[in-house]
Scaffold this motif. Structure first.
Motif, PDB file in Angstrom:
ATOM      1  N   SER A  27       1.302  -0.995   0.255  1.00 23.79           N
ATOM      2  CA  SER A  27       0.202   0.138  -0.310  1.00 23.79           C
ATOM      3  C   SER A  27       0.684   0.997   0.663  1.00 23.79           C
ATOM      4  CB  SER A  27      -0.435   0.209   1.475  1.00 23.79           C
ATOM      5  OG  SER A  27      -2.155   1.006   1.197  1.00 23.79           O
ATOM      6  N   THR A  28       0.360   2.491  -0.250  1.00 28.28           N
ATOM      7  CA  THR A  28       1.008   3.541  -0.223  1.00 28.28           C
ATOM      8  C   THR A  28       1.634   3.972   0.809  1.00 28.28           C
ATOM      9  OG1 THR A  28      -0.349   4.714  -1.527  1.00 28.28           O
ATOM     10  CG2 THR A  28       1.206   5.696  -1.351  1.00 28.28           C
ATOM     11  N   PHE A  29       2.663   3.670   1.187  1.00 30.33           N
ATOM     12  CA  PHE A  29       4.002   3.960   2.360  1.00 30.33           C
ATOM     13  C   PHE A  29       3.059   5.500   3.178  1.00 30.33           C
ATOM     14  CE2 PHE A  29       6.768   2.604   5.671  1.00 30.33           C
ATOM     15  CZ  PHE A  29       7.722   3.755   5.654  1.00 30.33           C
ATOM     16  N   SER A  30       3.387   6.473   1.875  1.00 35.63           N
ATOM     17  CA  SER A  30       3.409   7.521   2.851  1.00 35.63           C
ATOM     18  C   SER A  30       1.767   7.926   3.744  1.00 35.63           C
ATOM     19  CB  SER A  30       3.498   8.427   1.923  1.00 35.63           C
ATOM     20  OG  SER A  30       2.681   8.932   0.620  1.00 35.63           O
ATOM     21  N   ARG A  31       0.764   6.872   3.341  1.00 32.33           N
ATOM     22  CA  ARG A  31      -0.286   6.741   4.181  1.00 32.33           C
ATOM     23  C   ARG A  31      -0.412   7.003   5.752  1.00 32.33           C
ATOM     24  NH1 ARG A  31      -4.591   3.820   0.104  1.00 32.33           N
ATOM     25  NH2 ARG A  31      -4.272   5.810  -1.515  1.00 32.33           N
ATOM     26  N   TYR A  32       0.711   6.302   5.765  1.00 34.23           N
ATOM     27  CA  TYR A  32       0.905   5.487   7.082  1.00 34.23           C
ATOM     28  C   TYR A  32       1.705   6.315   8.188  1.00 34.23           C
ATOM     29  CZ  TYR A  32      -2.189   1.958   5.413  1.00 34.23           C
ATOM     30  OH  TYR A  32      -2.510   1.275   4.448  1.00 34.23           O
ATOM     31  N   VAL A  33       1.597   6.647   9.633  1.00 32.37           N
ATOM     32  CA  VAL A  33       2.092   7.124  10.250  1.00 32.37           C
ATOM     33  C   VAL A  33       3.194   5.373  10.865  1.00 32.37           C
ATOM     34  CG1 VAL A  33       2.349   7.794  13.297  1.00 32.37           C
ATOM     35  CG2 VAL A  33       0.897   9.066  11.293  1.00 32.37           C
ATOM     36  N   MET A  34       4.534   5.540  11.096  1.00 32.24           N
ATOM     37  CA  MET A  34       4.847   4.609  11.189  1.00 32.24           C
ATOM     38  C   MET A  34       5.998   4.419  13.026  1.00 32.24           C
ATOM     39  SD  MET A  34       4.274   2.695   8.601  1.00 32.24           S
ATOM     40  CE  MET A  34       5.858   1.305   9.425  1.00 32.24           C
ATOM     41  N   ALA A  35       5.915   3.377  13.280  1.00 25.82           N
ATOM     42  CA  ALA A  35       6.335   3.468  14.839  1.00 25.82           C
ATOM     43  C   ALA A  35       7.089   2.652  14.289  1.00 25.82           C
ATOM     44  CB  ALA A  35       5.562   3.484  15.993  1.00 25.82           C
ATOM     45  N   TRP A  36       8.088   2.855  15.752  1.00 28.31           N
ATOM     46  CA  TRP A  36       8.677   1.599  15.821  1.00 28.31           C
ATOM     47  C   TRP A  36       8.523   1.203  17.582  1.00 28.31           C
ATOM     48  CZ3 TRP A  36      12.259  -1.665  13.886  1.00 28.31           C
ATOM     49  CH2 TRP A  36      12.847  -1.078  12.178  1.00 28.31           C
ATOM     50  N   PHE A  37       8.317  -0.116  17.874  1.00 35.20           N
ATOM     51  CA  PHE A  37       7.819  -0.588  19.844  1.00 35.20           C
ATOM     52  C   PHE A  37       8.804  -1.602  19.746  1.00 35.20           C
ATOM     53  CE2 PHE A  37       3.579   0.809  20.232  1.00 35.20           C
ATOM     54  CZ  PHE A  37       2.862   2.163  19.287  1.00 35.20           C
ATOM     55  N   ARG A  38       9.569  -2.413  20.942  1.00 35.36           N
ATOM     56  CA  ARG A  38       9.840  -3.147  22.035  1.00 35.36           C
ATOM     57  C   ARG A  38       9.495  -3.980  22.309  1.00 35.36           C
ATOM     58  NH1 ARG A  38      15.130   0.351  23.969  1.00 35.36           N
ATOM     59  NH2 ARG A  38      13.871   0.805  25.648  1.00 35.36           N
ATOM     60  N   PHE A  47       6.557   1.638  23.704  1.00 35.58           N
ATOM     61  CA  PHE A  47       6.885   2.570  22.186  1.00 35.58           C
ATOM     62  C   PHE A  47       8.073   2.742  22.242  1.00 35.58           C
ATOM     63  CE2 PHE A  47       6.066   5.914  20.059  1.00 35.58           C
ATOM     64  CZ  PHE A  47       6.557   7.035  19.979  1.00 35.58           C
ATOM     65  N   VAL A  48       8.836   2.966  21.364  1.00 41.89           N
ATOM     66  CA  VAL A  48       9.534   3.747  21.362  1.00 41.89           C
ATOM     67  C   VAL A  48      10.195   5.116  20.050  1.00 41.89           C
ATOM     68  CG1 VAL A  48      12.625   3.219  20.104  1.00 41.89           C
ATOM     69  CG2 VAL A  48      11.369   1.145  21.075  1.00 41.89           C
ATOM     70  N   ALA A  49       9.579   5.367  19.264  1.00 45.77           N
ATOM     71  CA  ALA A  49       9.722   6.330  18.146  1.00 45.77           C
ATOM     72  C   ALA A  49       8.417   6.047  17.778  1.00 45.77           C
ATOM     73  CB  ALA A  49      11.270   6.848  17.727  1.00 45.77           C
ATOM     74  N   ARG A  50       8.006   7.336  16.872  1.00 45.74           N
ATOM     75  CA  ARG A  50       6.899   7.199  16.124  1.00 45.74           C
ATOM     76  C   ARG A  50       7.611   8.792  14.847  1.00 45.74           C
ATOM     77  NH1 ARG A  50       1.577   8.471  18.432  1.00 45.74           N
ATOM     78  NH2 ARG A  50       2.650  10.630  19.054  1.00 45.74           N
ATOM     79  N   ILE A  51       7.233   8.429  14.000  1.00 44.72           N
ATOM     80  CA  ILE A  51       7.678   9.821  12.985  1.00 44.72           C
ATOM     81  C   ILE A  51       6.766   9.573  11.809  1.00 44.72           C
ATOM     82  CG2 ILE A  51       8.482   7.175  11.024  1.00 44.72           C
ATOM     83  CD1 ILE A  51      10.505   9.505  10.104  1.00 44.72           C
ATOM     84  N   SER A  52       6.295  11.287  11.844  1.00 41.63           N
ATOM     85  CA  SER A  52       4.729  11.429   9.967  1.00 41.63           C
ATOM     86  C   SER A  52       4.683  10.862   9.358  1.00 41.63           C
ATOM     87  CB  SER A  52       4.070  12.908  10.507  1.00 41.63           C
ATOM     88  OG  SER A  52       5.394  13.340  10.437  1.00 41.63           O
ATOM     89  N   ARG A  53       4.036  11.419   9.202  1.00 37.59           N
ATOM     90  CA  ARG A  53       4.052  10.473   7.273  1.00 37.59           C
ATOM     91  C   ARG A  53       4.893  11.258   6.188  1.00 37.59           C
ATOM     92  NH1 ARG A  53      -1.961  11.727   8.501  1.00 37.59           N
ATOM     93  NH2 ARG A  53      -2.715   9.443   8.552  1.00 37.59           N
ATOM     94  N   PHE A  54       5.218  12.571   6.313  1.00 35.77           N
ATOM     95  CA  PHE A  54       6.334  12.831   5.303  1.00 35.77           C
ATOM     96  C   PHE A  54       7.473  13.049   6.168  1.00 35.77           C
ATOM     97  CE2 PHE A  54       3.762  12.711   1.471  1.00 35.77           C
ATOM     98  CZ  PHE A  54       2.323  12.556   2.220  1.00 35.77           C
TER      99      PHE A  54
END
Length: 119
Positions: A27-38, A47-54
């Motif tokens: 799917s279109t990657f830029s549609r999603y807020v992405m994050a790392w968990f551990r 939760f570790v970190a999160r980054i906005s769509r762009f």
């Protein structure tokens, strides 16, 4: 539908650096807020970190702030986690996850990559 695959985990010594990658497809990657968990052994996933769509906005857990850097490359459908000054408490399985908007559930998860830090 989004498929996420993490890579880059492994063994490290305290003080070392590692870079994790998360490859996205479907799917279109830029549609999603992405994050790392551990998730460390015997502990809940955190939760570790999160980054906005762009990539203009990032946030971090206090435990990794100033040591870890989250980034993404929408042209390559990739997200990264640069982990510096690793310590034994960073030992965990690291997961990438995608959400459609801040506050929404994380709909998609990778299978995880193990990071083990020895003293």
């Amino acid at each position: 539908q989004v498929q996420l695959v993490e890579s880059g985990g492994g063994l490290a010594q305290a003080g070392d650096s590692l870079r994790l990658s998360c490859a996205s497809s479907g799917s279109t990657f830029s549609r999603y807020v992405m994050a790392w968990f551990r998730q460390a052994p015997g502990k809940e996933r955190e939760f570790v970190a999160r980054i906005s769509r762009f990539g203009s906005s990032t946030s971090y857990a206090d435990s990794v702030k100033d040591r870890f850097i989250i980034s993404r490359d929408n042209d390559k459908n990739m997200m990264y986690l640069q982990m510096n000054s690793l310590n034994t408490e960073d030992t965990a399985v690291y997961y990438c996850a995608a959400q459609k908007a801040y506050g929404a559930v994380y709909e998609y998860w990778g299978q995880g990559t193990q990071v083990t830090v020895s003293s």
